[in-house]
Motif scaffolding. Structure first.
Motif, PDB file in Angstrom:
ATOM      1  N   ALA A  27      14.306 -10.607   2.753  1.00  0.00           N
ATOM      2  CA  ALA A  27      12.818 -10.301   3.258  1.00  0.00           C
ATOM      3  C   ALA A  27      12.532  -8.846   2.629  1.00  0.00           C
ATOM      4  N   ALA A  28      11.390  -8.410   2.302  1.00  0.00           N
ATOM      5  CA  ALA A  28      11.109  -7.235   1.833  1.00  0.00           C
ATOM      6  C   ALA A  28       9.631  -6.700   2.144  1.00  0.00           C
ATOM      7  N   GLY A  29       9.357  -5.571   2.062  1.00  0.00           N
ATOM      8  CA  GLY A  29       8.136  -4.942   2.605  1.00  0.00           C
ATOM      9  C   GLY A  29       8.176  -3.656   2.369  1.00  0.00           C
ATOM     10  N   GLU A  30       6.870  -3.282   2.385  1.00  0.00           N
ATOM     11  CA  GLU A  30       6.432  -1.855   2.041  1.00  0.00           C
ATOM     12  C   GLU A  30       5.250  -1.494   2.797  1.00  0.00           C
ATOM     13  N   ASN A  31       4.967  -2.050   3.898  1.00  0.00           N
ATOM     14  CA  ASN A  31       3.767  -1.643   4.652  1.00  0.00           C
ATOM     15  C   ASN A  31       2.525  -1.675   4.031  1.00  0.00           C
ATOM     16  N   PRO A  32       2.124  -2.724   3.389  1.00  0.00           N
ATOM     17  CA  PRO A  32       2.646  -3.917   3.073  1.00  0.00           C
ATOM     18  C   PRO A  32       3.081  -3.672   1.591  1.00  0.00           C
ATOM     19  N   LEU A  33       3.701  -4.830   1.042  1.00  0.00           N
ATOM     20  CA  LEU A  33       3.921  -4.861  -0.523  1.00  0.00           C
ATOM     21  C   LEU A  33       2.658  -4.733  -1.269  1.00  0.00           C
ATOM     22  N   PRO A  34       2.518  -4.295  -2.239  1.00  0.00           N
ATOM     23  CA  PRO A  34       1.394  -4.082  -3.078  1.00  0.00           C
ATOM     24  C   PRO A  34       0.916  -5.311  -3.409  1.00  0.00           C
ATOM     25  N   VAL A  35      -0.547  -5.254  -3.308  1.00  0.00           N
ATOM     26  CA  VAL A  35      -1.090  -6.634  -3.704  1.00  0.00           C
ATOM     27  C   VAL A  35      -1.165  -6.844  -5.302  1.00  0.00           C
ATOM     28  N   ALA A  36      -1.032  -5.634  -5.965  1.00  0.00           N
ATOM     29  CA  ALA A  36      -0.963  -5.506  -7.506  1.00  0.00           C
ATOM     30  C   ALA A  36       0.081  -6.520  -7.835  1.00  0.00           C
ATOM     31  N   ASN A  51       8.946 -17.336  -0.046  1.00  0.00           N
ATOM     32  CA  ASN A  51       7.590 -17.541   0.298  1.00  0.00           C
ATOM     33  C   ASN A  51       6.833 -16.213   0.283  1.00  0.00           C
ATOM     34  N   VAL A  52       5.807 -16.334  -0.331  1.00  0.00           N
ATOM     35  CA  VAL A  52       4.603 -15.370  -0.203  1.00  0.00           C
ATOM     36  C   VAL A  52       3.573 -15.750   0.633  1.00  0.00           C
ATOM     37  N   TYR A  53       3.222 -14.699   1.445  1.00  0.00           N
ATOM     38  CA  TYR A  53       2.064 -14.829   2.458  1.00  0.00           C
ATOM     39  C   TYR A  53       1.063 -13.812   2.215  1.00  0.00           C
ATOM     40  N   LEU A  54      -0.098 -13.899   2.372  1.00  0.00           N
ATOM     41  CA  LEU A  54      -1.301 -12.946   2.356  1.00  0.00           C
ATOM     42  C   LEU A  54      -1.577 -12.848   3.761  1.00  0.00           C
ATOM     43  N   PHE A  55      -1.670 -11.473   4.410  1.00  0.00           N
ATOM     44  CA  PHE A  55      -2.101 -11.427   5.678  1.00  0.00           C
ATOM     45  C   PHE A  55      -3.080 -10.229   5.792  1.00  0.00           C
ATOM     46  N   ASP A  56      -3.619 -10.046   6.901  1.00  0.00           N
ATOM     47  CA  ASP A  56      -4.633  -9.114   7.334  1.00  0.00           C
ATOM     48  C   ASP A  56      -3.818  -7.970   7.745  1.00  0.00           C
ATOM     49  N   ASN A  57      -4.011  -6.680   7.595  1.00  0.00           N
ATOM     50  CA  ASN A  57      -3.297  -5.766   7.945  1.00  0.00           C
ATOM     51  C   ASN A  57      -4.114  -4.920   9.014  1.00  0.00           C
ATOM     52  N   SER A  58      -3.450  -3.877   9.700  1.00  0.00           N
ATOM     53  CA  SER A  58      -4.363  -3.138  10.435  1.00  0.00           C
ATOM     54  C   SER A  58      -4.876  -1.760  10.095  1.00  0.00           C
ATOM     55  N   ARG A  59      -4.683  -1.546   8.591  1.00  0.00           N
ATOM     56  CA  ARG A  59      -5.379  -0.313   7.944  1.00  0.00           C
ATOM     57  C   ARG A  59      -7.028  -0.417   7.966  1.00  0.00           C
ATOM     58  N   GLY A  60      -7.470   0.751   8.131  1.00  0.00           N
ATOM     59  CA  GLY A  60      -8.911   0.725   8.070  1.00  0.00           C
ATOM     60  C   GLY A  60      -9.250   0.785   6.368  1.00  0.00           C
ATOM     61  N   SER A  61      -8.223   1.404   5.506  1.00  0.00           N
ATOM     62  CA  SER A  61      -8.301   1.224   4.140  1.00  0.00           C
ATOM     63  C   SER A  61      -6.940   1.461   3.478  1.00  0.00           C
ATOM     64  N   ASP A  62      -6.528   0.826   2.430  1.00  0.00           N
ATOM     65  CA  ASP A  62      -5.298   0.994   1.767  1.00  0.00           C
ATOM     66  C   ASP A  62      -4.970   2.174   1.066  1.00  0.00           C
ATOM     67  N   ALA A  63      -6.209   2.789   0.501  1.00  0.00           N
ATOM     68  CA  ALA A  63      -6.331   4.091  -0.158  1.00  0.00           C
ATOM     69  C   ALA A  63      -7.474   4.740   0.423  1.00  0.00           C
ATOM     70  N   ALA A  64      -7.355   5.866   0.858  1.00  0.00           N
ATOM     71  CA  ALA A  64      -8.349   6.758   1.432  1.00  0.00           C
ATOM     72  C   ALA A  64      -8.363   8.089   0.694  1.00  0.00           C
ATOM     73  N   PHE A  65      -9.445   8.478   0.176  1.00  0.00           N
ATOM     74  CA  PHE A  65      -9.442  10.051  -0.515  1.00  0.00           C
ATOM     75  C   PHE A  65     -10.057  10.916   0.472  1.00  0.00           C
ATOM     76  N   SER A  66      -9.479  12.204   0.468  1.00  0.00           N
ATOM     77  CA  SER A  66      -9.952  13.198   1.244  1.00  0.00           C
ATOM     78  C   SER A  66      -9.745  14.482   0.597  1.00  0.00           C
ATOM     79  N   PHE A  67     -10.901  15.661   1.130  1.00  0.00           N
ATOM     80  CA  PHE A  67     -10.777  16.946   0.265  1.00  0.00           C
ATOM     81  C   PHE A  67     -10.490  17.711   1.540  1.00  0.00           C
ATOM     82  N   ASN A  68      -9.523  18.735   1.058  1.00  0.00           N
ATOM     83  CA  ASN A  68      -9.090  19.737   2.113  1.00  0.00           C
ATOM     84  C   ASN A  68     -10.128  20.771   2.640  1.00  0.00           C
ATOM     85  N   GLN A  69     -10.354  20.671   3.895  1.00  0.00           N
ATOM     86  CA  GLN A  69     -11.612  21.143   4.743  1.00  0.00           C
ATOM     87  C   GLN A  69     -11.206  22.740   4.695  1.00  0.00           C
TER      88      GLN A  69
END
Length: 302
Positions: A27-36, A51-69
């Motif tokens: 088994a292998a994972g990286e919270n989750p494995l990269p879809v790429a 076997n490879v499975y696609l599943f919904d994760n609980s993230r709001g976004s896989d990659a979210a950008f933010s600026f230092n306030q």
């Protein structure tokens, strides 16, 4: 029960991928494995006996950008803390292109907000400012006094050209590279910089990061309620995804260090703490939760 199991630590993602497709791992994972890497995994299922499975994760976004306030540079801070700037940068992102290029069209294009199964979530939240609208982005930047230079690079209100450094760890590097190029195309020159994780955390603590990308996790409803709204609670996470170092110091020191956040942020903090003490699922719980998400969605801090 399992009598024993072995955890194999690898040097990098490529080493893990090779071990997986060679059948060396159960088994292998990286919270989750990269879809790429999805097609690579699928092509080698039989060879690797997995076997490879696609599943919904609980993230709001896989990659979210933010600026230092609380960035040290006053010109950048004035821009970063202005919601019009954050709107412009969101509208400059071609999310459909990212989805097709890096996710094979399998991802859901959405804003960095809690998952849609959150009981007080509304559909408009995930769709807020996600359209690709470079003209709308340019209009907002013009309003902020960020005028386009002859060389295609916009000038900040102090007359200096943009060059925002966007820091990312390896996991989010492909998205970060695409987004910084899109921002540069509208005149907000942005430079991607890969950082090792522990160094990225250190740079948050020293208030040196200008912008960063990290997963928007910890926002599923159980995490929000048990974790006092997790990433939505000022100072909006710490370490890898943090965006307000001086606010973090202010809260942790009970106001003795750092910098007191603006009134709307301290009110948000108080509202969230109050919400965590409401009976889950109650009418008041739903109403206040919706009010909080409405504010955080429109502020676009992620």
């Amino acid at each position: 029960y399992i009598d024993e199991q072995f955890c194999v630590l690898v040097a990098d993602a490529q080493s893990r991928t090779l071990k997986l497709i060679n059948g060396e791992l159960d088994a292998a994972g990286e919270n989750p494995l990269p879809v790429a890497d999805y097609t690579l995994y699928k092509e080698n299922e039989e060879k690797g006996n997995y076997n490879v499975y696609l599943f919904d994760n609980s993230r709001g976004s896989d990659a979210a950008f933010s600026f230092n306030q609380t960035i040290k540079d006053e010109t950048l801070r004035a821009l970063f803390t202005n919601v019009k700037f954050r709107e412009a940068m969101s509208l400059a992102i071609d999310r459909d292109m990212i989805n097709e290029t890096l996710y094979f069209g399998l991802a859901t294009v959405r804003q960095a907000v809690p998952p849609s199964n959150t009981s007080f979530y509304e559909d408009w939240m995930g769709e807020y400012m996600i359209e690709y609208d470079p003209d709308g982005a340019a209009e907002r930047l013009d309003e902020l006094g960020c005028i386009m230079g002859d060389d295609g690079v916009r000038l900040m209100p102090d007359g200096k050209p943009f060059n925002i450094i966007v820091e990312s760890t390896q996991e989010f590097a492909p998205v970060a590279e695409m987004v910084t190029e899109m921002w540069t195309q509208i005149g907000v020159k942005s430079t991607f910089k890969l950082q090792e994780r522990s160094f990225a955390i250190e740079r948050f603590s020293t208030n040196d990061r200008e912008a960063q990308v990290w997963t928007f996790d910890g926002v599923a409803e159980p995490s929000l309620y048990s974790g006092r709204f997790a990433r939505l609670l000022p100072p909006f996470s710490t370490g890898e995804g943090g965006m307000a170092t001086l606010w973090d110091e202010w809260y942790k020191s009970n106001g003795e260090k750092g910098e007191e956040p603006p009134a709307e942020i301290t009110k948000l903090y108080d509202d969230i703490i109050e919400w965590t003490n409401l009976p889950a699922g109650s009418e008041e719980y739903i109403k206040q939760g919706k009010d909080i998400l409405t504010f955080t969605t429109k502020q676009m801090l992620y």
